[in-house]
Design a protein around this motif. Structure first.
Motif, PDB file in Angstrom:
ATOM      1  N   SER A 161      -1.619  12.420   3.551  1.00  0.00           N
ATOM      2  CA  SER A 161      -1.468  13.182   4.892  1.00  0.00           C
ATOM      3  C   SER A 161      -0.943  14.464   4.639  1.00  0.00           C
ATOM      4  CB  SER A 161      -0.325  12.617   5.686  1.00  0.00           C
ATOM      5  OG  SER A 161      -0.261  13.107   6.821  1.00  0.00           O
ATOM      6  N   LEU A 162      -1.687  15.663   5.093  1.00  0.00           N
ATOM      7  CA  LEU A 162      -1.331  17.050   4.839  1.00  0.00           C
ATOM      8  C   LEU A 162      -0.576  17.434   6.187  1.00  0.00           C
ATOM      9  CD1 LEU A 162      -5.080  18.166   3.675  1.00  0.00           C
ATOM     10  CD2 LEU A 162      -3.033  17.598   2.307  1.00  0.00           C
ATOM     11  N   GLY A 163       0.461  17.764   6.169  1.00  0.00           N
ATOM     12  CA  GLY A 163       1.533  18.472   7.098  1.00  0.00           C
ATOM     13  C   GLY A 163       1.667  19.923   7.477  1.00  0.00           C
ATOM     14  N   ASP A 164       1.174  20.087   8.766  1.00  0.00           N
ATOM     15  CA  ASP A 164       1.378  21.579   9.415  1.00  0.00           C
ATOM     16  C   ASP A 164       2.671  21.488   9.913  1.00  0.00           C
ATOM     17  OD1 ASP A 164       1.193  23.973  10.062  1.00  0.00           O
ATOM     18  OD2 ASP A 164      -0.080  23.530  11.832  1.00  0.00           O
ATOM     19  N   ALA A 213      -5.566  12.628   5.661  1.00  0.00           N
ATOM     20  CA  ALA A 213      -5.084  12.503   6.956  1.00  0.00           C
ATOM     21  C   ALA A 213      -4.515  13.725   7.277  1.00  0.00           C
ATOM     22  CB  ALA A 213      -4.060  11.513   7.360  1.00  0.00           C
ATOM     23  N   MET A 214      -4.254  14.018   8.746  1.00  0.00           N
ATOM     24  CA  MET A 214      -3.926  15.400   8.976  1.00  0.00           C
ATOM     25  C   MET A 214      -2.393  14.930   9.990  1.00  0.00           C
ATOM     26  SD  MET A 214      -5.592  17.630   7.545  1.00  0.00           S
ATOM     27  CE  MET A 214      -5.332  19.115   8.479  1.00  0.00           C
ATOM     28  N   HIS A 215      -1.410  15.705   9.496  1.00  0.00           N
ATOM     29  CA  HIS A 215      -0.294  15.709  10.340  1.00  0.00           C
ATOM     30  C   HIS A 215       0.143  16.821  11.051  1.00  0.00           C
ATOM     31  CE1 HIS A 215       3.796  14.010  10.789  1.00  0.00           C
ATOM     32  NE2 HIS A 215       4.275  15.086  11.055  1.00  0.00           N
ATOM     33  N   LEU A 216      -0.366  17.044  12.335  1.00  0.00           N
ATOM     34  CA  LEU A 216      -0.618  18.523  12.801  1.00  0.00           C
ATOM     35  C   LEU A 216       0.603  18.743  13.910  1.00  0.00           C
ATOM     36  CD1 LEU A 216      -4.268  18.657  13.315  1.00  0.00           C
ATOM     37  CD2 LEU A 216      -2.866  19.762  11.475  1.00  0.00           C
ATOM     38  N   HIS A 217       1.205  19.593  13.897  1.00  0.00           N
ATOM     39  CA  HIS A 217       2.401  19.946  14.845  1.00  0.00           C
ATOM     40  C   HIS A 217       1.773  21.141  15.664  1.00  0.00           C
ATOM     41  CE1 HIS A 217       6.428  18.589  12.959  1.00  0.00           C
ATOM     42  NE2 HIS A 217       5.279  17.544  12.504  1.00  0.00           N
ATOM     43  N   ASP A 218       2.270  20.869  17.330  1.00  0.00           N
ATOM     44  CA  ASP A 218       1.705  21.875  18.268  1.00  0.00           C
ATOM     45  C   ASP A 218       2.534  23.068  18.622  1.00  0.00           C
ATOM     46  OD1 ASP A 218      -0.739  22.048  19.696  1.00  0.00           O
ATOM     47  OD2 ASP A 218       0.666  21.216  21.506  1.00  0.00           O
ATOM     48  N   THR A 219       3.184  23.648  17.521  1.00  0.00           N
ATOM     49  CA  THR A 219       4.236  24.762  17.964  1.00  0.00           C
ATOM     50  C   THR A 219       3.578  25.771  18.370  1.00  0.00           C
ATOM     51  OG1 THR A 219       5.422  24.049  15.858  1.00  0.00           O
ATOM     52  CG2 THR A 219       6.071  26.149  16.927  1.00  0.00           C
ATOM     53  N   TYR A 220       2.511  26.236  18.251  1.00  0.00           N
ATOM     54  CA  TYR A 220       1.554  27.262  18.602  1.00  0.00           C
ATOM     55  C   TYR A 220       0.583  26.849  19.504  1.00  0.00           C
ATOM     56  CZ  TYR A 220       4.799  30.237  15.851  1.00  0.00           C
ATOM     57  OH  TYR A 220       5.830  30.791  15.268  1.00  0.00           O
ATOM     58  N   GLY A 221       0.648  25.491  19.879  1.00  0.00           N
ATOM     59  CA  GLY A 221      -0.557  25.063  20.970  1.00  0.00           C
ATOM     60  C   GLY A 221      -2.008  24.831  20.179  1.00  0.00           C
ATOM     61  N   GLN A 222      -1.947  24.720  18.881  1.00  0.00           N
ATOM     62  CA  GLN A 222      -3.358  24.710  18.064  1.00  0.00           C
ATOM     63  C   GLN A 222      -3.520  23.252  17.626  1.00  0.00           C
ATOM     64  OE1 GLN A 222      -4.955  27.738  17.438  1.00  0.00           O
ATOM     65  NE2 GLN A 222      -3.454  28.088  19.104  1.00  0.00           N
ATOM     66  N   ALA A 223      -2.682  22.217  17.826  1.00  0.00           N
ATOM     67  CA  ALA A 223      -2.894  21.087  17.131  1.00  0.00           C
ATOM     68  C   ALA A 223      -4.296  20.381  17.478  1.00  0.00           C
ATOM     69  CB  ALA A 223      -1.699  20.139  17.493  1.00  0.00           C
ATOM     70  N   LEU A 224      -4.728  20.416  18.644  1.00  0.00           N
ATOM     71  CA  LEU A 224      -5.880  19.723  19.359  1.00  0.00           C
ATOM     72  C   LEU A 224      -7.250  20.611  18.637  1.00  0.00           C
ATOM     73  CD1 LEU A 224      -5.132  18.375  22.940  1.00  0.00           C
ATOM     74  CD2 LEU A 224      -5.430  17.117  20.616  1.00  0.00           C
ATOM     75  N   VAL A 269     -12.708  13.973   8.734  1.00  0.00           N
ATOM     76  CA  VAL A 269     -11.356  13.479   8.657  1.00  0.00           C
ATOM     77  C   VAL A 269     -11.155  12.350   9.711  1.00  0.00           C
ATOM     78  CG1 VAL A 269      -8.858  13.686   8.896  1.00  0.00           C
ATOM     79  CG2 VAL A 269     -10.227  15.547   7.581  1.00  0.00           C
ATOM     80  N   THR A 270     -10.768  11.348   9.313  1.00  0.00           N
ATOM     81  CA  THR A 270     -10.677  10.016  10.268  1.00  0.00           C
ATOM     82  C   THR A 270      -9.451   9.507  10.379  1.00  0.00           C
ATOM     83  OG1 THR A 270     -11.507   8.628   8.553  1.00  0.00           O
ATOM     84  CG2 THR A 270     -13.187   9.535   9.964  1.00  0.00           C
ATOM     85  N   GLU A 271      -8.267  10.077  10.083  1.00  0.00           N
ATOM     86  CA  GLU A 271      -6.994   9.740  10.259  1.00  0.00           C
ATOM     87  C   GLU A 271      -6.198  10.818  10.688  1.00  0.00           C
ATOM     88  OE1 GLU A 271      -5.265   6.155   8.044  1.00  0.00           O
ATOM     89  OE2 GLU A 271      -3.784   7.602   7.524  1.00  0.00           O
ATOM     90  N   ALA A 303       0.792  -1.260  -0.088  1.00  0.00           N
ATOM     91  CA  ALA A 303       0.044  -0.104  -0.105  1.00  0.00           C
ATOM     92  C   ALA A 303       0.922   1.349   0.179  1.00  0.00           C
ATOM     93  CB  ALA A 303      -0.709  -0.046   1.067  1.00  0.00           C
ATOM     94  N   THR A 304       0.296   2.278  -0.273  1.00  0.00           N
ATOM     95  CA  THR A 304       1.233   3.815  -0.413  1.00  0.00           C
ATOM     96  C   THR A 304       0.398   4.837   0.350  1.00  0.00           C
ATOM     97  OG1 THR A 304       0.252   4.239  -2.373  1.00  0.00           O
ATOM     98  CG2 THR A 304       2.079   2.890  -2.412  1.00  0.00           C
ATOM     99  N   ARG A 305       1.289   5.744   0.853  1.00  0.00           N
ATOM    100  CA  ARG A 305       0.642   6.950   1.414  1.00  0.00           C
ATOM    101  C   ARG A 305       1.384   8.013   0.996  1.00  0.00           C
ATOM    102  NH1 ARG A 305       0.518   9.619   7.257  1.00  0.00           N
ATOM    103  NH2 ARG A 305      -1.606   9.420   7.858  1.00  0.00           N
ATOM    104  N   GLY A 306       0.762   9.267   1.034  1.00  0.00           N
ATOM    105  CA  GLY A 306       1.593  10.398   0.581  1.00  0.00           C
ATOM    106  C   GLY A 306       1.525  11.571   1.429  1.00  0.00           C
ATOM    107  N   TYR A 307       2.764  12.231   1.857  1.00  0.00           N
ATOM    108  CA  TYR A 307       3.068  13.313   2.793  1.00  0.00           C
ATOM    109  C   TYR A 307       2.892  14.468   1.985  1.00  0.00           C
ATOM    110  CZ  TYR A 307       4.188  10.635   6.975  1.00  0.00           C
ATOM    111  OH  TYR A 307       4.126   9.947   8.024  1.00  0.00           O
ATOM    112  N   ILE A 308       2.333  15.576   2.265  1.00  0.00           N
ATOM    113  CA  ILE A 308       2.500  16.638   1.804  1.00  0.00           C
ATOM    114  C   ILE A 308       3.078  17.794   2.916  1.00  0.00           C
ATOM    115  CG2 ILE A 308       1.634  19.066   0.439  1.00  0.00           C
ATOM    116  CD1 ILE A 308      -0.432  17.073  -0.602  1.00  0.00           C
TER     117      ILE A 308
END
Length: 321
Positions: free
Chosen positions: A186-189, A217-228, A239-241, A148-153
């Motif tokens: 996967s959409l990366g912040d 899918a979402m790939h979220l970072h918490d640098t500014y406390g916004q991830a959740l 979104v479910t992943e 299977a395959t997955r793409g990150y941006i």
């Protein structure tokens, strides 16, 4: 006295369940400057699976010159004997990496592209067009090999050199990846600058290309406390992943003061409170992160891990009733 758990308040407008895509062994460890022994990485993976993780990004088959921490990719894969039900994902940047990954037994291959030219040049040593071309080669080869395959941006929400990123540019790349055959996207912040409205804008642009939300899918970072907050915005969009890292392991080297990946335990506390099923035992996972933090000689970056660790200590000192 029982250990803390969130009260459950179910919102029927949100998904019933989500997939948590654990990136700690790869994305979490790759920026560590102190070499982590292969045996420790393998034990980390086994403990994650025992806690209920079923989507596990193990390592990356990149040149050791680029990521020395992951030079033991083959050795790690050979030392694991995970159940066939576990989604075992590795990153492969090119045909050579793909060959190594398939030979090592990977069941899913991730490819990595950037939404911006500057990040593509600085992090991948290429252009966006050339990265997409390499990704197409890997996806074609992985599909032929039965993986299977997955793409990150990466940099889907902002770039430290270029600033704001046009949502249509992200949608263009997402469409290209889906057209070449990736199963999920996967959409990366990457630098953690997104906010809920921004999340909806990017998702709307991507979904307008005819891409089904169940492939995003979402790939979220918490640098500014916004991830959740951004997770919740993504949930309302269907979104479910979600990508996350046990104990908040990992960081973004391109954002000063960045805390990096969303901690899996922080994500689980919110999802558990919303009554959204993940199949993961929050307390068991927190103990895994405590174990790894101890092995690495520093405290966990997860707020939930620290709170539960303190609660366990209080519980141990409480008199028997």
């Amino acid at each position: 006295m029982s250990l803390p758990r969130p009260d459950v308040h179910r919102d029927p407008a949100l998904p019933n369940s989500v997939r948590v895509y654990e990136v700690g062994p790869r994305d979490g460890l790759q920026a560590e400057t102190t070499m982590v022994p292969t045996a420790t990485k393998a034990e980390f993976c086994r403990r994650l699976v025992a806690a209920g993780i079923t989507n596990l990004e193990l390592t990356s088959f990149v040149s050791p010159r680029w990521v020395p921490q992951l030079a033991d990719a083959e050795e790690l894969m050979a030392s694991l004997d995970l159940p066939s039900s576990i989604r075992q994902i590795v990153l492969a940047p090119n045909a050579r990496g793909l060959d190594r990954a398939l030979s090592a037994g990977a069941t899913e291959i991730a490819v990595f592209v950037s939404a911006t030219e500057t990040f593509a040049a600085k992090n991948l040593g290429t252009t966006v067009a050339d990265a997409l071309s390499s990704a197409a080669t890997v996806v074609e080869g992985a599909t032929a090999g039965g993986a299977a395959t997955r793409g990150y941006i990466s940099m889907s929400f902002g770039d430290p050199w270029e600033g704001a990123v046009d949502v249509e540019r992200v949608a263009d790349i997402a469409e290209r990846l889906i057209q070449m055959g990736v199963g999920t996207l996967s959409l990366g912040d990457t630098i953690g600058v997104a906010t809920p409205g921004h999340v909806h804008s990017v998702l709307n642009a991507v979904l307008a290309r005819g891409i089904s939300v169940d492939r995003v899918a979402m790939h979220l970072h918490d640098t500014y406390g916004q991830a959740l907050a951004n997770v919740y915005a993504s949930l309302t969009a269907g979104v479910t992943e979600f990508d996350s890292s046990a104990g908040g392991l990992g960081r973004c080297p391109y954002a000063k003061g960045a805390t990096g990946n969303l901690a899996t335990e922080d994500l689980l506390w919110m999802l558990d409170g919303l009554g959204i099923e993940t199949g993961i035992d929050l307390h068991a996972l927190a103990e895994v992160s405590d174990w790894l933090a101890s092995a690495m000689g520093r405290p966990s970056d997860s707020s939930v891990v620290r709170a539960l660790s303190a609660a366990r200590a209080d519980h141990a000192l409480s008199p028997t009733r």
